[in-house]
Design a protein around this motif. Structure first.
Motif, PDB file in Angstrom:
ATOM      1  N   ILE A  33       0.956  -1.293  -0.036  1.00 31.85           N
ATOM      2  CA  ILE A  33       0.054  -0.045  -0.009  1.00 31.85           C
ATOM      3  C   ILE A  33       0.889   1.128  -0.023  1.00 31.85           C
ATOM      4  O   ILE A  33       1.861   1.264   0.767  1.00 31.85           O
ATOM      5  N   ARG A  34       0.627   2.060  -1.133  1.00 26.87           N
ATOM      6  CA  ARG A  34       1.344   3.543  -0.998  1.00 26.87           C
ATOM      7  C   ARG A  34       0.434   4.422  -0.475  1.00 26.87           C
ATOM      8  O   ARG A  34      -0.594   4.759  -0.617  1.00 26.87           O
ATOM      9  N   MET A  35       1.163   5.083   0.672  1.00 28.04           N
ATOM     10  CA  MET A  35       0.506   6.047   1.276  1.00 28.04           C
ATOM     11  C   MET A  35       1.176   7.161   1.018  1.00 28.04           C
ATOM     12  O   MET A  35       2.290   7.806   1.404  1.00 28.04           O
ATOM     13  N   VAL A  36       0.269   8.066  -0.057  1.00 22.66           N
ATOM     14  CA  VAL A  36       0.677   9.318  -0.465  1.00 22.66           C
ATOM     15  C   VAL A  36       0.440  10.553   0.609  1.00 22.66           C
ATOM     16  O   VAL A  36      -0.497  10.428   1.478  1.00 22.66           O
ATOM     17  N   ILE A  37       1.160  11.470   0.805  1.00 25.85           N
ATOM     18  CA  ILE A  37       1.030  12.550   1.921  1.00 25.85           C
ATOM     19  C   ILE A  37       1.196  14.066   1.094  1.00 25.85           C
ATOM     20  O   ILE A  37       1.680  14.026   0.013  1.00 25.85           O
ATOM     21  N   GLY A  38       0.183  14.992   1.790  1.00 29.85           N
ATOM     22  CA  GLY A  38       0.098  16.216   1.057  1.00 29.85           C
ATOM     23  C   GLY A  38       1.167  16.838   1.288  1.00 29.85           C
ATOM     24  O   GLY A  38       1.346  18.286   1.519  1.00 29.85           O
ATOM     25  N   SER A  39       2.528  16.599   1.341  1.00 33.13           N
ATOM     26  CA  SER A  39       3.644  17.339   1.648  1.00 33.13           C
ATOM     27  C   SER A  39       4.938  16.614   0.954  1.00 33.13           C
ATOM     28  O   SER A  39       4.774  15.611   0.771  1.00 33.13           O
ATOM     29  N   LYS A  40       5.864  17.709   0.513  1.00 29.92           N
ATOM     30  CA  LYS A  40       7.025  17.000  -0.167  1.00 29.92           C
ATOM     31  C   LYS A  40       8.168  16.926   0.981  1.00 29.92           C
ATOM     32  O   LYS A  40       9.282  16.645   0.413  1.00 29.92           O
ATOM     33  N   THR A  46       3.761  15.966   8.620  1.00 32.54           N
ATOM     34  CA  THR A  46       3.120  15.150   8.168  1.00 32.54           C
ATOM     35  C   THR A  46       3.586  13.613   7.812  1.00 32.54           C
ATOM     36  O   THR A  46       3.202  12.780   7.910  1.00 32.54           O
ATOM     37  N   TYR A  47       4.972  13.960   7.353  1.00 31.66           N
ATOM     38  CA  TYR A  47       5.687  12.794   7.138  1.00 31.66           C
ATOM     39  C   TYR A  47       6.070  11.909   8.350  1.00 31.66           C
ATOM     40  O   TYR A  47       5.865  10.889   8.679  1.00 31.66           O
ATOM     41  N   GLN A  48       6.325  12.711   9.431  1.00 35.39           N
ATOM     42  CA  GLN A  48       6.646  12.093  10.624  1.00 35.39           C
ATOM     43  C   GLN A  48       5.570  11.397  11.236  1.00 35.39           C
ATOM     44  O   GLN A  48       5.517  10.227  11.659  1.00 35.39           O
TER      45      GLN A  48
END
Length: 347
Positions: A33-40, A46-48
């Motif tokens: 499962i790929r969990m895309v996030i709204g931050s680069k 958000t990544y944390q």
């Protein structure tokens, strides 16, 4: 001896029954499962939080959940393309604020996607002034706007950063009709850009965070980079769950001084404006409901066990698990409330 053995077998059977629903539902999930996030950024909040939750889900469900920091627009596009459930998304309130602020590429996530559970709150959203600023509090700033003084606020337009700015304009209007016009935006980009706007004398107030800006509040007043907190937007009940020692030299008691009701930023004549930055799942609208239910059930078990909460708290997040149905209802109420504030100051 036989009785002890029966008790052990009974306990094992009970454990098997408890874990069976999760195992059964996991069999129907994609293995990757790929969990895309709204931050680069791979260093931001958000990544944390996404990495913590992804690791916990991977272990609980026996699948591989990988976080991919692609940014908001790319994340929504990837999510929209994938109806199989191999792509899911983690983001925060910017998901709906971007559309309310008419950001390019943003749509109403409550109509275009399926909203999943919440997992955490970052209570650190803050506003600051230079340490040598004549404004000692939000009350000073709002009174200055009411008296006709132009207050410049450095923000990154279109989301969480701008929402507090909108609240300031609204608060000034509550105090005196039209006074919000004296609170003006200085549109910047990253946190370093907002900081620089203050240091260059281009902004009187900046949006920041406890994590990013607390270090500058420790500097002596004669240092050009020295800052002071004047407002934390989180609810007092949220901040009360933060560790007592707080972060750096800012204790939990210090934080509460900058939040409602000790710091007063009126939403209307009867209540203060508050905003908690919540992180939540977003799915493709056609995602199999069984997959959403499986993730809800797995997260409930994870939060019941308590280890994820410890990790979140250590990283200065407030644990905030709510299953999909409850999360959607509460997030829609937030969108309605903040949409009204944004609309009122625009008219």
């Amino acid at each position: 001896m036989k009785l002890t053995r029966r008790l052990m077998i009974g306990a094992l059977s009970a454990t098997a029954l408890l874990t069976q629903p999760i195992i059964a539902s996991a069999q129907n999930l994609p293995k990757n499962i790929r969990m895309v996030i709204g931050s680069k950024s791979t260093g931001g909040d958000t990544y944390q939080i996404s990495a913590m939750v992804a690791d916990a889900l991977s272990e609980k469900l026996g699948v591989n959940v990988k976080v991919d920091a692609v940014g908001a627009t790319a994340a929504f596009k990837a999510l929209e393309r994938d109806k199989r459930g191999t792509t899911i998304m983690m983001f925060h309130d910017f998901a709906y604020l971007g559309e309310l602020y008419k950001g390019q590429g943003f749509v109403n996530p409550f109509t275009h996607f399926a909203i999943g559970p919440t997992v955490a709150i970052n209570p650190a959203n803050a506003y600051l002034v230079a340490k040598n600023s004549p404004y000692q509090s939000m009350d000073d700033i709002l009174k200055a706007a009411v008296d006709g003084t132009r207050i410049r606020v450095a923000i990154q337009p279109g989301g969480v950063s701008e929402l507090g700015f909108s609240a300031m304009k609204n608060a000034a209007n509550v105090m005196k009709a039209g006074a919000g016009d004296n609170i003006v935006a200085v549109n910047t980009g990253s946190q370093s850009d907002k900081n620089q706007a203050m240091w260059d004398g281009l902004a009187d107030v900046i949006n920041g965070s406890i994590q990013s800006n607390e270090q500058f509040t420790q500097l002596p007043a004669d240092d050009q980079k020295a800052m002071r907190f004047i407002w934390l937007t989180s609810a007092p009940d949220t901040l009360a769950q933060a560790p007592e020692e707080g972060m750096g030299k800012l204790t939990r008691d210090d934080m509460l001084k900058y939040a409602s009701p000790q710091t007063h930023v009126p939403l209307n004549e009867n209540e203060d404006f508050i905003f908690d930055k919540e992180f939540f799942f977003i799915y493709n609208k056609d995602t199999d409901p069984a997959m959403i239910d499986a993730i809800d059930a797995a997260l409930k078990e994870i939060y019941d066990e308590g280890e994820l909460q410890k990790k979140e708290t250590e990283a200065f997040f407030i644990p905030d698990f709510k299953p999909s149905a409850q999360a959607r209802e509460e997030l829609e109420k937030k969108r309605e409330l903040y949409g009204k504030v944004i609309n009122d100051i625009s008219n």
